[in-house]
Design an enzyme around this catalytic site. Structure first.
Site, PDB file in Angstrom:
ATOM      1  N   PRO A 102      -5.030  -2.241   8.047  1.00 11.51           N
ATOM      2  CA  PRO A 102      -5.510  -3.630   8.107  1.00 11.51           C
ATOM      3  C   PRO A 102      -6.170  -3.942   9.439  1.00 11.51           C
ATOM      4  O   PRO A 102      -6.893  -4.925   9.557  1.00 11.51           O
ATOM      5  CB  PRO A 102      -4.238  -4.472   7.896  1.00 11.51           C
ATOM      6  N   GLU A 129       4.824   0.998   9.194  1.00 11.83           N
ATOM      7  CA  GLU A 129       4.013   0.250  10.162  1.00 11.83           C
ATOM      8  C   GLU A 129       2.757   1.020  10.573  1.00 11.83           C
ATOM      9  O   GLU A 129       2.047   0.617  11.485  1.00 11.83           O
ATOM     10  CB  GLU A 129       4.844  -0.085  11.407  1.00 11.83           C
ATOM     11  N   ARG A 171     -19.128   5.474  -7.408  1.00 11.11           N
ATOM     12  CA  ARG A 171     -20.150   4.914  -8.299  1.00 11.11           C
ATOM     13  C   ARG A 171     -21.541   4.960  -7.676  1.00 11.11           C
ATOM     14  O   ARG A 171     -22.539   4.778  -8.365  1.00 11.11           O
ATOM     15  CB  ARG A 171     -19.782   3.498  -8.757  1.00 11.11           C
ATOM     16  N   ASP A 186     -26.489  -5.023  -7.446  1.00 10.92           N
ATOM     17  CA  ASP A 186     -25.099  -5.277  -7.066  1.00 10.92           C
ATOM     18  C   ASP A 186     -25.025  -6.417  -6.063  1.00 10.92           C
ATOM     19  O   ASP A 186     -25.900  -6.546  -5.207  1.00 10.92           O
ATOM     20  CB  ASP A 186     -24.495  -4.063  -6.335  1.00 10.92           C
TER      21      ASP A 186
HETATM   22  N1  ADE Z   1      -3.013  -0.885   4.618  1.00 10.13           N
HETATM   23  C1  ADE Z   1      -2.315  -2.035   4.484  1.00 10.13           C
HETATM   24  N2  ADE Z   1      -3.129  -3.086   4.335  1.00 10.13           N
HETATM   25  C2  ADE Z   1      -4.394  -2.584   4.363  1.00 10.13           C
HETATM   26  C3  ADE Z   1      -5.679  -3.158   4.273  1.00 10.13           C
HETATM   27  N3  ADE Z   1      -5.862  -4.472   4.118  1.00 10.13           N
HETATM   28  N4  ADE Z   1      -6.755  -2.348   4.343  1.00 10.13           N
HETATM   29  C4  ADE Z   1      -6.595  -1.027   4.525  1.00 10.13           C
HETATM   30  N5  ADE Z   1      -5.405  -0.429   4.633  1.00 10.13           N
HETATM   31  C5  ADE Z   1      -4.321  -1.181   4.551  1.00 10.13           C
END
Ligand code: ADE
Length: 283
Positions: A102, A129, A171, A186
């Protein structure tokens, strides 16, 4: 294209056996290899995580299994089985590592397109984590490596993001979608025009529960159809992603586009960017 995924949940990647990606694999357009990270553990419990240095909640993935796994997977030349592993990989077969997290850069259509041109991707979805930072530093020093996020939310692991990214990339591979034109319209398709969301689509029957298909789509007039689609794309983008209008280059728009945007309340400010006093409301 070759894709390797190293994970503690190989079964999570089973959707890669079906539909578009499954068919691309069956046709030999995509070589996907899923590896169980626990294969590279050496203790009775196949431990892959430990407590974080500095304290805090949750667990961190240990560097040793990742190091051994990646050395073996990355050392395997395309077309060879792991038993034939050779240490150094160079030239056009250089793998690119994709680390889902994330805290990575956003995964966009543009990044999907760039990744789809590469011969070999290695995904490292983490749980807990995340992975000990030294692993990312070690492999970023040896290979192209991208830390990538699929959105501003936190998932329990990187496996679902891998499914998302592999589908978006697969794709785009030549011959995977029947029609080479399929990605031209797209949403977010890069090009000289502003990135717009795709408008609505319709199919037969022409009347369903008293709802008609827009007349223009059955007119057979290609110019009017193209114009209507573009107007709808502008309306939808204005409503759902106004920041794309704010960011767009007015030079990429024609007079009719400008008229549609004006109707939607957009005007050009002194810096030549689009802005709007009020926000439109969902119908
Ligand atoms: N792992 C946990 N959340 C994630 C996200 N939003 N994007 C990529 N990997 C992740």
């Amino acid at each position: 294209m070759r894709i390797d995924v190293v994970t503690i949940f190989p079964e999570y990647l089973r959707p890669l056996d079906v539909s578009l990606v499954g068919k691309a694999r069956a046709r030999g357009q995509l070589d996907v290899r899923v590896h169980d990270l626990r294969r590279w553990t050496h203790d009775r419990h196949h431990t892959v995580d430990d407590t974080p240095y500095g304290g805090g909640p949750g667990m961190v993935m240990k560097p040793e299994p990742w190091g051994e796994a990646l050395d073996e997977v990355l050392g395997t030349p395309a077309g060879a089985e792991p038993a034939d592993a050779e240490p150094a990989v160079t030239g056009p077969e250089l793998p690119t590592i994709v680390v889902p997290t994330p805290s990575g850069r956003p995964f966009t259509q543009e990044l999907a397109q760039r990744l789809s041109t590469l011969p070999w991707l290695v995904f490292t979805p983490a749980r807990y984590e995340g992975i000990d930072r030294r692993v990312v530093e070690e492999y970023a020093a040896r290979y192209p490596l991208h830390e990538v996020s699929v959105g501003d939310y936190v998932l329990a692991g990187g496996e679902a993001p891998v499914l998302v990214m592999v589908e978006a990339i697969a794709r785009l591979l030549p011959g995977v979608l029947g029609n080479a034109e399929s990605h031209r319209d797209d949403s977010f398709a890069p090009g000289p025009m502003a990135a717009l969301l795709e408008g609505p689509v319709y199919t037969k029957p022409p009347r369903w529960r008293d709802r008609e298909v827009p007349e223009v789509l059955t007119s057979g007039h290609h110019g009017r159809v193209a114009r209507w689609r573009r107007d709808e794309a502008l309306r939808r983008t204005s409503q759902h992603r106004p920041e794309l209008i704010e960011r767009c280059d007015p030079e990429s728009l024609d007079r009719h586009d400008l008229a549609v945007l004006a109707e939607l309340g957009w005007c050009l400010d002194r810096d030549g960017r689009f802005g709007r006093g009020s926000v439109d409301v969902e119908e």
